[in-house]
Design an enzyme around this catalytic site. Structure first.
Site, PDB file in Angstrom:
ATOM      1  N   HIS A 173      -1.276   1.385  99.968  1.00  0.00           N
ATOM      2  CA  HIS A 173      -0.631   1.726 101.252  1.00  0.00           C
ATOM      3  C   HIS A 173      -0.666   3.246 101.475  1.00  0.00           C
ATOM      4  O   HIS A 173       0.381   3.899 101.503  1.00  0.00           O
ATOM      5  CB  HIS A 173       0.816   1.204 101.154  1.00  0.00           C
ATOM      6  CG  HIS A 173       1.615   1.190 102.416  1.00  0.00           C
ATOM      7  ND1 HIS A 173       1.905   2.311 103.157  1.00  0.00           N
ATOM      8  CD2 HIS A 173       2.224   0.160 103.055  1.00  0.00           C
ATOM      9  CE1 HIS A 173       2.659   1.984 104.185  1.00  0.00           C
ATOM     10  NE2 HIS A 173       2.864   0.700 104.155  1.00  0.00           N
ATOM     11  N   GLU A 277      -4.412   1.871 105.344  1.00  0.00           N
ATOM     12  CA  GLU A 277      -4.080   1.100 104.147  1.00  0.00           C
ATOM     13  C   GLU A 277      -5.201   0.115 103.796  1.00  0.00           C
ATOM     14  O   GLU A 277      -5.672  -0.636 104.656  1.00  0.00           O
ATOM     15  CB  GLU A 277      -2.768   0.348 104.378  1.00  0.00           C
ATOM     16  CG  GLU A 277      -1.618   1.271 104.777  1.00  0.00           C
ATOM     17  CD  GLU A 277      -0.441   0.532 105.364  1.00  0.00           C
ATOM     18  OE1 GLU A 277      -0.209  -0.627 104.970  1.00  0.00           O
ATOM     19  OE2 GLU A 277       0.247   1.117 106.239  1.00  0.00           O
TER      20      GLU A 277
END
Ligand code: TA6
Length: 307
Positions: A173, A277
């Site tokens: 992420h 991400e």
């Protein structure tokens, strides 16, 4: 669970003089500090969380909130959180933590080496245990390679060590540091379908133009193996996010209201970050047979824009 090792224990076992050392970091959490002619980087054992990556001669590539917590059970806000085995809220389990089980876990160090070409390679490990099985009834071993050179290479290996197949979602992420997100252009997701989390998860189609962030943006791009580049004219660089074995990409900026709603994120920090991400989520979740392994990789590099 491996025995708790202090920063000093880890440094004695794995430290590389003048290159890589373990030390107490923010709020006493143990971090690995890497400094070579190619780059500086910091990685917390808490979540095996890369919090800083600064190639020599470049500004910081990763965003880290000034208000981030560094506490047991709390996620670090910024850097590269590791999301596994579910992304976002867990369907049907409102009591489960957002973004899975491992971004606030205590990972162990498996190895730390400097390659002949100068890069530093550290491998972290996290194994299922009674606590994880009580929440998610599967056995697994995660191994996470972090290679720091004038690029940042990350590889998450998921090993199904149980007797049943399981489906999982995963994400690296990544919070990129940008000068002003309103002036950044993202290329690589043209004509790609996405789920719009700001619009009831409606399935939409990206147009063919570079993406500009003009408001809260929270999109799950599906069935894409494409590399993404973020062109940051004010910083004078482009950041490349290239991936392998990842079929989804999430683009996120909280914008004004959501920034204010996050206690561990400064109200005025939203222009300074953009998440690109690297994922396998939603319809791109992974099914893993017993004893099978799956690796997802991302390589992050920053290049100066020609003046
Ligand atoms: O990846 C984007 C997202 O799913 C957003 O919806 C937002 O929730 C973000 O992750 C951060 O989640 P966190 O649990 O770290 O606050």
């Amino acid at each position: 669970m491996p025995p708790h090792l202090t920063a000093a224990d880890l440094d004695r076992s794995f430290g590389i003089a003048n290159v890589a050392r373990f030390e107490p970091g923010n709020d006493g959490l143990t971090r690995l500090v890497i400094s070579t002619p190619q780059a500086d980087a910091e990685i917390y054992l808490h979540g095996a969380h890369v919090t800083e990556f600064r190639p020599r001669g470049q500004d910081e590539v990763l965003f880290l909130s000034d208000k981030s917590l560094f506490a047991k059970g709390k996620a670090i806000r910024g850097g590269v959180p590791i999301i596994f085995p579910w992304f976002g809220p867990r369907a049907g389990h409102p009591e489960s933590p957002q973004h899975g089980l491992v971004r606030t876990a205590d990972w162990s160090v498996e190895s730390l080496d400097q390659l002949e070409t100068g890069e530093v390679l550290v491998v972290f490990r996290y194994e299922s245990n009674a606590d994880t099985r009580a929440i998610w009834p599967h056995d697994f071993v995660l191994r996470y390679w972090v290679q720091v050179g004038d690029y940042l290479d990350l590889c998450l290996e998921v090993h199904n060590t149980g007797v049943d197949a399981f489906d999982f979602e995963e994400a690296l992420h990544t919070y990129l540091a940008v000068s002003d997100v309103r002036r950044v252009e993202v290329v690589g997701l043209s004509n790609t379908e996405y789920l719009d989390k700001t619009d009831g998860m409606l399935r939409k189609q990206q147009d063919g133009q570079p993406i500009r962030i003009t408001g809260e943006t929270d999109r799950v791009y599906l069935n894409t193996q494409s590399a993404c580049t973020a062109k940051d004219p004010d910083e004078g660089r482009i950041v490349m996010v290239e991936k392998q074995n990842s079929n989804a990409t999430v683009l996120w900026n909280p914008w004004i209201a959501k920034a204010k709603a996050m206690a561990d994120f400064g109200d005025e920090e939203w222009p300074a970050m953009l998440c690109i991400e690297t994922c396998n989520v939603a319809e791109n979740a992974v099914q893993l047979d017993p004893k099978a392994k799956h690796e997802m990789r991302v390589s992050i590099t920053a290049e100066r824009l020609a003046v």
